[in-house]
Design a protein around this motif. Sequence first.
Motif, PDB file in Angstrom:
ATOM      1  N   ALA A 144       0.832  -1.209   0.000  1.00  0.00           N
ATOM      2  CA  ALA A 144       0.000   0.000   0.000  1.00  0.00           C
ATOM      3  C   ALA A 144       0.864   1.256   0.000  1.00  0.00           C
ATOM      4  O   ALA A 144       0.588   2.225  -0.730  1.00  0.00           O
ATOM      5  N   ARG A 145       1.938   1.248   0.823  1.00  0.00           N
ATOM      6  CA  ARG A 145       2.830   2.411   0.901  1.00  0.00           C
ATOM      7  C   ARG A 145       3.520   2.648  -0.448  1.00  0.00           C
ATOM      8  O   ARG A 145       3.608   3.788  -0.930  1.00  0.00           O
ATOM      9  N   ALA A 146       3.980   1.545  -1.092  1.00  0.00           N
ATOM     10  CA  ALA A 146       4.697   1.686  -2.364  1.00  0.00           C
ATOM     11  C   ALA A 146       3.781   2.161  -3.482  1.00  0.00           C
ATOM     12  O   ALA A 146       4.209   2.889  -4.386  1.00  0.00           O
ATOM     13  N   ALA A 147       2.524   1.761  -3.422  1.00  0.00           N
ATOM     14  CA  ALA A 147       1.582   2.128  -4.489  1.00  0.00           C
ATOM     15  C   ALA A 147       0.864   3.444  -4.198  1.00  0.00           C
ATOM     16  O   ALA A 147       0.155   3.973  -5.064  1.00  0.00           O
ATOM     17  N   GLY A 148       1.002   3.959  -2.975  1.00  0.00           N
ATOM     18  CA  GLY A 148       0.340   5.197  -2.610  1.00  0.00           C
ATOM     19  C   GLY A 148      -1.160   5.049  -2.477  1.00  0.00           C
ATOM     20  O   GLY A 148      -1.917   5.962  -2.811  1.00  0.00           O
ATOM     21  N   ALA A 202       3.393  -2.711  -7.831  1.00  0.00           N
ATOM     22  CA  ALA A 202       4.064  -2.710  -6.527  1.00  0.00           C
ATOM     23  C   ALA A 202       4.190  -4.136  -5.987  1.00  0.00           C
ATOM     24  O   ALA A 202       5.222  -4.516  -5.413  1.00  0.00           O
ATOM     25  N   ILE A 203       3.148  -4.950  -6.194  1.00  0.00           N
ATOM     26  CA  ILE A 203       3.188  -6.351  -5.754  1.00  0.00           C
ATOM     27  C   ILE A 203       4.317  -7.092  -6.449  1.00  0.00           C
ATOM     28  O   ILE A 203       5.112  -7.804  -5.827  1.00  0.00           O
ATOM     29  N   ASP A 204       4.413  -6.895  -7.760  1.00  0.00           N
ATOM     30  CA  ASP A 204       5.452  -7.587  -8.540  1.00  0.00           C
ATOM     31  C   ASP A 204       6.849  -7.113  -8.142  1.00  0.00           C
ATOM     32  O   ASP A 204       7.783  -7.911  -8.026  1.00  0.00           O
ATOM     33  N   ARG A 205       6.976  -5.803  -7.924  1.00  0.00           N
ATOM     34  CA  ARG A 205       8.288  -5.230  -7.620  1.00  0.00           C
ATOM     35  C   ARG A 205       8.788  -5.657  -6.243  1.00  0.00           C
ATOM     36  O   ARG A 205       9.972  -5.975  -6.067  1.00  0.00           O
ATOM     37  N   LEU A 206       7.884  -5.720  -5.288  1.00  0.00           N
ATOM     38  CA  LEU A 206       8.266  -6.076  -3.921  1.00  0.00           C
ATOM     39  C   LEU A 206       8.287  -7.584  -3.685  1.00  0.00           C
ATOM     40  O   LEU A 206       8.826  -8.061  -2.681  1.00  0.00           O
ATOM     41  N   GLY A 207       7.666  -8.350  -4.594  1.00  0.00           N
ATOM     42  CA  GLY A 207       7.609  -9.807  -4.416  1.00  0.00           C
ATOM     43  C   GLY A 207       6.642 -10.218  -3.327  1.00  0.00           C
ATOM     44  O   GLY A 207       6.856 -11.219  -2.631  1.00  0.00           O
ATOM     45  N   TYR A 208       5.568  -9.459  -3.189  1.00  0.00           N
ATOM     46  CA  TYR A 208       4.587  -9.767  -2.151  1.00  0.00           C
ATOM     47  C   TYR A 208       3.840 -11.065  -2.462  1.00  0.00           C
ATOM     48  O   TYR A 208       3.410 -11.297  -3.592  1.00  0.00           O
ATOM     49  N   VAL A 209       3.699 -11.936  -1.444  1.00  0.00           N
ATOM     50  CA  VAL A 209       2.883 -13.141  -1.540  1.00  0.00           C
ATOM     51  C   VAL A 209       1.914 -13.109  -0.371  1.00  0.00           C
ATOM     52  O   VAL A 209       2.327 -12.994   0.795  1.00  0.00           O
ATOM     53  N   ARG A 210       0.635 -13.219  -0.653  1.00  0.00           N
ATOM     54  CA  ARG A 210      -0.334 -13.105   0.429  1.00  0.00           C
ATOM     55  C   ARG A 210      -0.256 -14.314   1.352  1.00  0.00           C
ATOM     56  O   ARG A 210       0.115 -15.414   0.950  1.00  0.00           O
ATOM     57  N   SER A 211      -0.599 -14.127   2.613  1.00  0.00           N
ATOM     58  CA  SER A 211      -0.562 -15.184   3.617  1.00  0.00           C
ATOM     59  C   SER A 211      -1.807 -16.046   3.481  1.00  0.00           C
ATOM     60  O   SER A 211      -2.924 -15.603   3.766  1.00  0.00           O
ATOM     61  N   GLU A 212      -1.593 -17.278   3.051  1.00  0.00           N
ATOM     62  CA  GLU A 212      -2.728 -18.185   2.905  1.00  0.00           C
ATOM     63  C   GLU A 212      -3.337 -18.528   4.259  1.00  0.00           C
ATOM     64  O   GLU A 212      -4.551 -18.662   4.391  1.00  0.00           O
ATOM     65  N   SER A 213      -2.489 -18.679   5.292  1.00  0.00           N
ATOM     66  CA  SER A 213      -3.017 -19.018   6.612  1.00  0.00           C
ATOM     67  C   SER A 213      -3.912 -17.904   7.140  1.00  0.00           C
ATOM     68  O   SER A 213      -4.961 -18.162   7.734  1.00  0.00           O
ATOM     69  N   ALA A 214      -3.505 -16.648   6.914  1.00  0.00           N
ATOM     70  CA  ALA A 214      -4.339 -15.527   7.359  1.00  0.00           C
ATOM     71  C   ALA A 214      -5.646 -15.496   6.575  1.00  0.00           C
ATOM     72  O   ALA A 214      -6.712 -15.229   7.136  1.00  0.00           O
ATOM     73  N   ARG A 215      -5.558 -15.770   5.278  1.00  0.00           N
ATOM     74  CA  ARG A 215      -6.769 -15.788   4.464  1.00  0.00           C
ATOM     75  C   ARG A 215      -7.732 -16.868   4.949  1.00  0.00           C
ATOM     76  O   ARG A 215      -8.944 -16.667   5.031  1.00  0.00           O
TER      77      ARG A 215
END
Length: 344
Positions: A11-15, A42-55
Motif C-alpha cells: 500500500a505504501r509503495a503504491a500510494g 508494486a506487488i510484482d516489484r516487492l515480491g509480495y505473496v499473500r498469507s494463505e493461513s491468514a486468508r
Amino acid sequence: MTQSVGIKDVARAAGVSVGTVSNVINRPETVATETRARVQSAIDRLGYVRSESARQLRAGRSRIMGLLVLDMGNPFFVDVARGAERAARGAGLGVMVCNSAQNPAEEADYLALFAEQRVRGVLLTPADATGRNIEAFRRHGIPFVLVDRVAEGTTECSVSVDDIAGGALAVRHLIDAGHRSLAYVSGPPGLHQVRDRRTGALNALAEAGLGPEVLRELPTERLDVAAGRDAGARLLGLVRRPSAVFCANDLLALGVLQAMYAAGVSVPDELAIVGYDDIEFAAAAAVPLTSVRQPAITMGTLAAELLLEETAARPGARAHEHRRVVLQPELVVRRSSLVPRQAP
C-alpha cells in the motif's frame, strides 16, 4: 534475515490504502484499472505473496485438500494422487500429499497435521486396521473420504475396487490355465485389501471344486519389491514348489519375478505369476506381468469429487448424502502367466 513483505508495504509503495490493496487481491473488478495496475506493479516489484493461513482464518475455509496414502513409492498411489489433484485443481484447490508408510503411528501424526492446518477435507487410505485413528480424526469435524477401502462401520463416503472380485479373477485365470498348486504372496494381513483379495482367491478355488489347501499363503510385512524378493526366496526353498503365484500387488509380483530370474527359474514355464494394480511397470517388466487392473486415476478423481461435493454444501442447501462407490477390476493377461498346463 530478509523481512517478509506485507500488505502495508504494498500500500505504501503504491500510494493507496490497505483496503485498496486487499480489493485488488480479492475483488479486482471493484478497483479502477489505473489503480489496479499501480498496485499490481508494486506487488510484482516487492515480491509480495499473500498469507494463505491468514486468508483461511478470515474465510474459515482452506484451499488445501489432504491426501494420505499407504505408500507413495507404489505407482498405484501416484495415479490415485494424480486423479485427486486433477479434480482439486479444477475446483481451485491444492492437494497436500502425505505417506503413512503403512504405519498407524505415522498416519495418526499426519491426521493431526491435517487438523492443525484446517484442511478442507481429507482423502484417506487407512493404515490402522483398528479404526482408532479415524475415530480420533472424526472429532475434528473435518470431512474425509476413504480411498481404496470400503467404509465398513462408518458413515463417510468411500471409493474402492471390488477386491474380492479381483482376487477371484486372478486365481480363476490360473485355474483355467491348469494350475492346481498355487501360492498367495499376501502382504500385511491387517490390510483389508490383502484379506479381500485372499477371499476372492479362495472363492475361485471353491468354484472349481478345490479346497483352500491348494493355496499356500506367504505373508510379507510390506507391499514392496524387496518384500516380493524375500517371498520369492521362500518360494524357492519350498520342497514342493507351487506352479503359480498370485501376489497382492504388482510390486510384490515384480520382486518375485526378480528372485526367479536370479535363480534361473523360467517364468512362466516353471512358475506363472499374476500381480494386482496393473501399474505402468507391469507391462514393462522383463517378462510382462499379468495383473488385475484397478482404475487408480478414476478412483482418485471420484474420491476428490465426493469430498468437494460435501465441502461445497452451504446452509439451507440439500444435505450431502454419503455414498459408497465400488469400481470393478479387470484382468490384463500378459506373458507371465500364459503357458498352459494340463490338469492331472
